[in-house]
Scaffold this motif. Structure first.
Motif, PDB file in Angstrom:
ATOM      1  N   PRO A  81      35.578  44.151  44.081  1.00 41.73           N
ATOM      2  CA  PRO A  81      35.771  43.565  45.405  1.00 41.73           C
ATOM      3  C   PRO A  81      36.393  42.178  45.365  1.00 41.73           C
ATOM      4  O   PRO A  81      36.911  41.710  46.380  1.00 41.73           O
ATOM      5  N   ALA A  82      36.337  41.510  44.218  1.00 40.05           N
ATOM      6  CA  ALA A  82      36.727  40.102  44.149  1.00 40.05           C
ATOM      7  C   ALA A  82      38.108  39.870  43.566  1.00 40.05           C
ATOM      8  O   ALA A  82      38.515  38.717  43.396  1.00 40.05           O
ATOM      9  N   ASP A  83      38.855  40.909  43.235  1.00 41.55           N
ATOM     10  CA  ASP A  83      40.142  40.710  42.565  1.00 41.55           C
ATOM     11  C   ASP A  83      41.109  39.915  43.424  1.00 41.55           C
ATOM     12  O   ASP A  83      41.259  40.168  44.621  1.00 41.55           O
ATOM     13  N   MET A  84      41.773  38.966  42.773  1.00 42.84           N
ATOM     14  CA  MET A  84      42.807  38.163  43.415  1.00 42.84           C
ATOM     15  C   MET A  84      44.071  38.211  42.563  1.00 42.84           C
ATOM     16  O   MET A  84      44.011  38.286  41.333  1.00 42.84           O
ATOM     17  N   ALA A  85      45.226  38.155  43.237  1.00 44.73           N
ATOM     18  CA  ALA A  85      46.496  37.902  42.563  1.00 44.73           C
ATOM     19  C   ALA A  85      46.944  36.506  42.951  1.00 44.73           C
ATOM     20  O   ALA A  85      46.701  36.059  44.076  1.00 44.73           O
ATOM     21  N   PHE A  86      47.584  35.822  42.015  1.00 42.43           N
ATOM     22  CA  PHE A  86      48.014  34.449  42.267  1.00 42.43           C
ATOM     23  C   PHE A  86      49.524  34.368  42.109  1.00 42.43           C
ATOM     24  O   PHE A  86      50.067  34.642  41.032  1.00 42.43           O
ATOM     25  N   ILE A  87      50.192  34.039  43.205  1.00 39.76           N
ATOM     26  CA  ILE A  87      51.642  33.906  43.217  1.00 39.76           C
ATOM     27  C   ILE A  87      51.955  32.438  42.967  1.00 39.76           C
ATOM     28  O   ILE A  87      51.577  31.561  43.760  1.00 39.76           O
ATOM     29  N   ILE A  88      52.631  32.146  41.875  1.00 36.38           N
ATOM     30  CA  ILE A  88      52.988  30.774  41.514  1.00 36.38           C
ATOM     31  C   ILE A  88      54.492  30.744  41.289  1.00 36.38           C
ATOM     32  O   ILE A  88      55.006  31.364  40.350  1.00 36.38           O
ATOM     33  N   GLY A  89      55.191  30.042  42.162  1.00 36.94           N
ATOM     34  CA  GLY A  89      56.641  30.058  42.102  1.00 36.94           C
ATOM     35  C   GLY A  89      57.157  31.465  42.329  1.00 36.94           C
ATOM     36  O   GLY A  89      56.839  32.100  43.333  1.00 36.94           O
ATOM     37  N   ASP A  90      57.930  31.984  41.368  1.00 36.77           N
ATOM     38  CA  ASP A  90      58.480  33.342  41.489  1.00 36.77           C
ATOM     39  C   ASP A  90      57.686  34.356  40.682  1.00 36.77           C
ATOM     40  O   ASP A  90      58.135  35.486  40.487  1.00 36.77           O
ATOM     41  N   ALA A  91      56.501  33.973  40.211  1.00 33.01           N
ATOM     42  CA  ALA A  91      55.706  34.831  39.328  1.00 33.01           C
ATOM     43  C   ALA A  91      54.392  35.210  39.991  1.00 33.01           C
ATOM     44  O   ALA A  91      53.795  34.411  40.714  1.00 33.01           O
ATOM     45  N   ALA A  92      53.937  36.435  39.736  1.00 35.79           N
ATOM     46  CA  ALA A  92      52.660  36.915  40.265  1.00 35.79           C
ATOM     47  C   ALA A  92      51.754  37.302  39.106  1.00 35.79           C
ATOM     48  O   ALA A  92      52.147  38.103  38.238  1.00 35.79           O
ATOM     49  N   PHE A  93      50.560  36.731  39.097  1.00 35.01           N
ATOM     50  CA  PHE A  93      49.553  37.026  38.077  1.00 35.01           C
ATOM     51  C   PHE A  93      48.546  37.969  38.734  1.00 35.01           C
ATOM     52  O   PHE A  93      47.759  37.566  39.588  1.00 35.01           O
ATOM     53  N   VAL A  94      48.617  39.246  38.344  1.00 30.94           N
ATOM     54  CA  VAL A  94      48.014  40.311  39.153  1.00 30.94           C
ATOM     55  C   VAL A  94      46.696  40.830  38.605  1.00 30.94           C
ATOM     56  O   VAL A  94      46.139  41.791  39.159  1.00 30.94           O
ATOM     57  N   GLY A  95      46.161  40.211  37.553  1.00 35.74           N
ATOM     58  CA  GLY A  95      44.859  40.614  37.052  1.00 35.74           C
ATOM     59  C   GLY A  95      44.814  42.076  36.662  1.00 35.74           C
ATOM     60  O   GLY A  95      45.746  42.608  36.056  1.00 35.74           O
ATOM     61  N   ASP A  96      43.716  42.741  37.040  1.00 38.33           N
ATOM     62  CA  ASP A  96      43.496  44.137  36.655  1.00 38.33           C
ATOM     63  C   ASP A  96      43.833  45.104  37.785  1.00 38.33           C
ATOM     64  O   ASP A  96      43.105  46.060  38.024  1.00 38.33           O
ATOM     65  N   THR A  97      44.919  44.870  38.489  1.00 36.24           N
ATOM     66  CA  THR A  97      45.335  45.834  39.503  1.00 36.24           C
ATOM     67  C   THR A  97      46.253  46.882  38.895  1.00 36.24           C
ATOM     68  O   THR A  97      46.087  48.080  39.127  1.00 36.24           O
ATOM     69  N   ILE A  98      47.204  46.417  38.113  1.00 34.03           N
ATOM     70  CA  ILE A  98      48.271  47.290  37.629  1.00 34.03           C
ATOM     71  C   ILE A  98      48.596  46.914  36.195  1.00 34.03           C
ATOM     72  O   ILE A  98      48.400  45.765  35.782  1.00 34.03           O
ATOM     73  N   PHE A  99      49.052  47.915  35.420  1.00 32.61           N
ATOM     74  CA  PHE A  99      49.431  47.685  34.033  1.00 32.61           C
ATOM     75  C   PHE A  99      50.935  47.922  33.881  1.00 32.61           C
ATOM     76  O   PHE A  99      51.647  48.077  34.867  1.00 32.61           O
TER      77      PHE A  99
END
Length: 310
Positions: free
Chosen positions: A170-188
């Protein structure tokens, strides 16, 4: 509170501006820990030298219960050799496969520890599972900051936006920094697919919707993944891809796969998966912001293993 569609539009606009202006793009270094298949990222602003560390790893030997700091010290060496100033220690979620090194890194380097606000739901579920007692606060207070969907932040001159992407937890976040997205454990990586959705609070339908939300970002958006396991036929670990590559090639969720098809596949696949080897110590520590349980009267911290409970 910002609407979900407004948050996504703001993220897309930020990415487009960063793609057009090199000064708005981050410098990114990835540190792969093969024992947990986890990538830690140092994301920095080349102008101000301010930085964030995303999803750090504390080395842990389950058989002996011993911790060590080799993985984290590699990050410290990089930070110091590049004269970076750490502003944030960011967790994309409460990991089930490795223990966070954020408290150790924070002690050495400074900066604020942050995670998504829905960590309070994860703390509630696992606080009960581990019978953590009333001394364990279930309000996210173990972290310095709790991000909400659409919240903006800065790393020097770099712009960041937090997006809530639940489904894996329930707590997953993605962080968009500049033109990059750090998507955690959503997608491989496209040849490996997507994250599991069978942990407490996980939901395959939510995961599909979160992934499609991310894949509606501009095609050239760089996606940085939290894990890689080398799909059959691939000899090298990899953890960077793009929205376009995922939409065209992801074996689980490329364009044309319906939500119902994904949910059926994900639920069937998850039913065959074993629990992560370090789930009990990892979750128990990570819901505490990466801190071990309080030592008992003999000065030793203990990790509980609930028997026949999951």
């Amino acid at each position: 509170m910002i609407r979900a569609e407004d948050a996504l539009a703001a993220a897309a606009d930020q990415i487009t501006r960063a793609q057009q202006n090199k000064g708005l793009r981050p410098t990114i270094a990835g540190f792969f820990d093969e024992s947990t298949n986890t990538v830690t990222y140092v994301v920095s602003d080349p102008t101000s030298k301010e930085a964030a560390i995303i999803d750090s790893v504390l080395d842990f030997e389950a058989a002996s219960g011993r911790t060590s700091y080799g993985s984290a010290d590699r990050v410290i060496e990089y930070i110091n050799s590049n004269n970076l100033k750490v502003m944030w220690h960011i967790e994309t979620h409460a990991h089930a496969d490795h223990i966070s090194a954020a408290p150790y890194l924070q002690e050495k380097l400074g900066g604020k520890l942050a995670i998504g606000r829905e960590i309070i739901r994860v703390q509630d579920v696992f606080g009960k599972l581990f019978n953590a007692g009333t001394d364990f606060e279930r309000d996210g207070s173990q972290f310095d900051h709790l991000f909400v969907d659409g919240e903006t932040f800065k790393i020097g001159e770099l712009e960041g936006i937090a997006l809530h992407v639940p489904g894996h937890t329930p707590a997953d976040m993605a962080f968009i920094i500049g033109d990059a997205a750090f998507v955690g454990d959503t997608i491989f990586m496209p040849d490996f697919g997507t994250a599991r959705a069978d942990f407490p609070g996980g939901d395959a339908r939510q995961l599909f919707q979160s992934i499609r939300r991310l894949l509606s970002l501009p095609d050239a958006t760089r996606l940085f993944l939290c894990h890689d396991y080398k799909a059959p036929g691939r000899d090298e670990f990899a953890w960077e891809t793009t929205v376009k590559q995922q939409r065209e090639d992801n074996v689980h969720v490329k364009d044309g796969v319906t939500e119902d098809e994904f949910v059926e596949m994900r639920n069937s696949r998850d039913a065959t998966l074993a629990m992560p080897a370090l789930i009990m110590p990892s979750v128990q520590v990570n819901i505490r912001g990466g801190r071990l349980p309080e030592p008992e009267d003999n000065g030793v911290s203990y990790i509980k293993i609930p028997v026949n409970a999951v």
